[in-house]
Motif scaffolding. Sequence first.
Motif, PDB file in Angstrom:
ATOM      1  N   GLY A   1       7.776  77.421  28.751  1.00  0.00           N
ATOM      2  CA  GLY A   1       6.551  77.034  29.550  1.00  0.00           C
ATOM      3  C   GLY A   1       5.510  76.064  28.719  1.00  0.00           C
ATOM      4  O   GLY A   1       5.886  75.917  27.314  1.00  0.00           O
TER       5      GLY A   1
ATOM      6  N   HIS B   1       3.238  74.931  33.596  1.00  0.00           N
ATOM      7  CA  HIS B   1       4.859  74.863  33.913  1.00  0.00           C
ATOM      8  C   HIS B   1       5.322  76.484  33.461  1.00  0.00           C
ATOM      9  O   HIS B   1       5.013  76.724  32.304  1.00  0.00           O
ATOM     10  CB  HIS B   1       5.507  73.950  33.032  1.00  0.00           C
ATOM     11  CG  HIS B   1       7.232  74.037  32.879  1.00  0.00           C
ATOM     12  ND1 HIS B   1       8.062  74.208  33.846  1.00  0.00           N
ATOM     13  CD2 HIS B   1       7.711  74.147  31.700  1.00  0.00           C
ATOM     14  CE1 HIS B   1       8.951  74.270  33.595  1.00  0.00           C
ATOM     15  NE2 HIS B   1       9.193  74.346  32.307  1.00  0.00           N
TER      16      HIS B   1
ATOM     17  N   HIS C   1       8.745  79.465  33.493  1.00  0.00           N
ATOM     18  CA  HIS C   1      10.114  79.862  33.776  1.00  0.00           C
ATOM     19  C   HIS C   1      10.070  81.295  34.248  1.00  0.00           C
ATOM     20  O   HIS C   1       9.572  82.111  33.205  1.00  0.00           O
ATOM     21  CB  HIS C   1      11.071  79.862  32.438  1.00  0.00           C
ATOM     22  CG  HIS C   1      11.150  78.583  31.893  1.00  0.00           C
ATOM     23  ND1 HIS C   1      12.205  78.127  31.312  1.00  0.00           N
ATOM     24  CD2 HIS C   1      10.332  77.316  31.793  1.00  0.00           C
ATOM     25  CE1 HIS C   1      12.166  76.804  30.576  1.00  0.00           C
ATOM     26  NE2 HIS C   1      11.032  76.436  31.101  1.00  0.00           N
TER      27      HIS C   1
ATOM     28  N   HIS D   1      15.596  76.309  35.715  1.00  0.00           N
ATOM     29  CA  HIS D   1      14.773  75.949  34.745  1.00  0.00           C
ATOM     30  C   HIS D   1      13.313  76.425  34.680  1.00  0.00           C
ATOM     31  O   HIS D   1      12.882  77.389  34.191  1.00  0.00           O
ATOM     32  CB  HIS D   1      14.910  74.583  34.496  1.00  0.00           C
ATOM     33  CG  HIS D   1      13.750  74.014  33.391  1.00  0.00           C
ATOM     34  ND1 HIS D   1      13.879  72.786  32.622  1.00  0.00           N
ATOM     35  CD2 HIS D   1      12.693  74.502  32.936  1.00  0.00           C
ATOM     36  CE1 HIS D   1      12.964  72.627  31.759  1.00  0.00           C
ATOM     37  NE2 HIS D   1      12.027  73.800  31.921  1.00  0.00           N
TER      38      HIS D   1
ATOM     39  N   GLU E   1       8.187  68.648  27.100  1.00  0.00           N
ATOM     40  CA  GLU E   1       8.174  67.937  28.435  1.00  0.00           C
ATOM     41  C   GLU E   1       6.587  67.471  28.784  1.00  0.00           C
ATOM     42  O   GLU E   1       6.303  67.312  30.171  1.00  0.00           O
ATOM     43  CB  GLU E   1       8.438  69.344  29.267  1.00  0.00           C
ATOM     44  CG  GLU E   1       9.821  69.833  29.047  1.00  0.00           C
ATOM     45  CD  GLU E   1      10.108  71.433  29.829  1.00  0.00           C
ATOM     46  OE1 GLU E   1       9.341  72.065  30.031  1.00  0.00           O
ATOM     47  OE2 GLU E   1      11.490  71.541  29.649  1.00  0.00           O
TER      48      GLU E   1
END
Length: 218
Positions: free
Chosen positions: A33, A102, A104, A175, A83
Amino acid sequence: MTATFEQRLDAFRRLDDVKMTFARRDWFPGTSGNLSIKIESEPLQFAVTASGKDKTKLSPEDYLVVDRDSRPVDSTSLKPSAETLIHAVVYKKFPQAGACFHVHTVWNNLISELYFGQRAFSIQGQELIKGLGIWEENASITVPIVENFADIPTLAAAIEKVITPEVPGVLIRNHGIYAWGGNDFEAKRHLEAFEFLFEYHARLLQLRQAVVSTTPTN
Ligand SMILES: CSC[C@@H](O)[C@@H](O)C(=O)COP(=O)(O)O
Ligand SMILES: [Zn+2]
């Protein structure tokens, strides 16, 4: 202009808040994350989680500020999220975006794998679609799904190609999801709505399967 101390502090505090809320839901397994909040639009600067940290904990070294090229604005030993480029793509493509999160989760991974063949997951007629800011009756949404390229510039380019202003999220196969919004409150609401829709749909498929397999055929 470089972000002021107050702007950074405000962004870091907001990130702390979101991070601990998501951590309580187990949304950061295995240090996965990353989170960001935009501080300045022109030139672009945003606060982002440092790479590889345990996102269920708070420390004074959790975030840093980066520019439009995902480079740290200050001299620091912290490395921005691996990322970060994806966050930058979102802010550059959608200047109205103010936060990008973000995570997962098992549900978003299951949906991304189940529907990767279509490169998209669609769902219609669910109340929580309103959580994405879409209010029309019986609305349908389509969330794009991209391959999980290991090379982050390739992954970021693939994401840039498929994201649209209508649906504030994108799935990466096996992902996780990136979701964004005008600010941290909205990005969190969008992420929660997506996760609800993924879990609902995956559980519905399971239940239907269970009903079919226990229904006598004669
Ligand atoms: C440890 S698995 C997750 C990473 O590979 C990555 O996908 C991720 O979400 C976290 O990377 P990070 O560099 O800490 O932001
Ligand atoms: Zn990830």
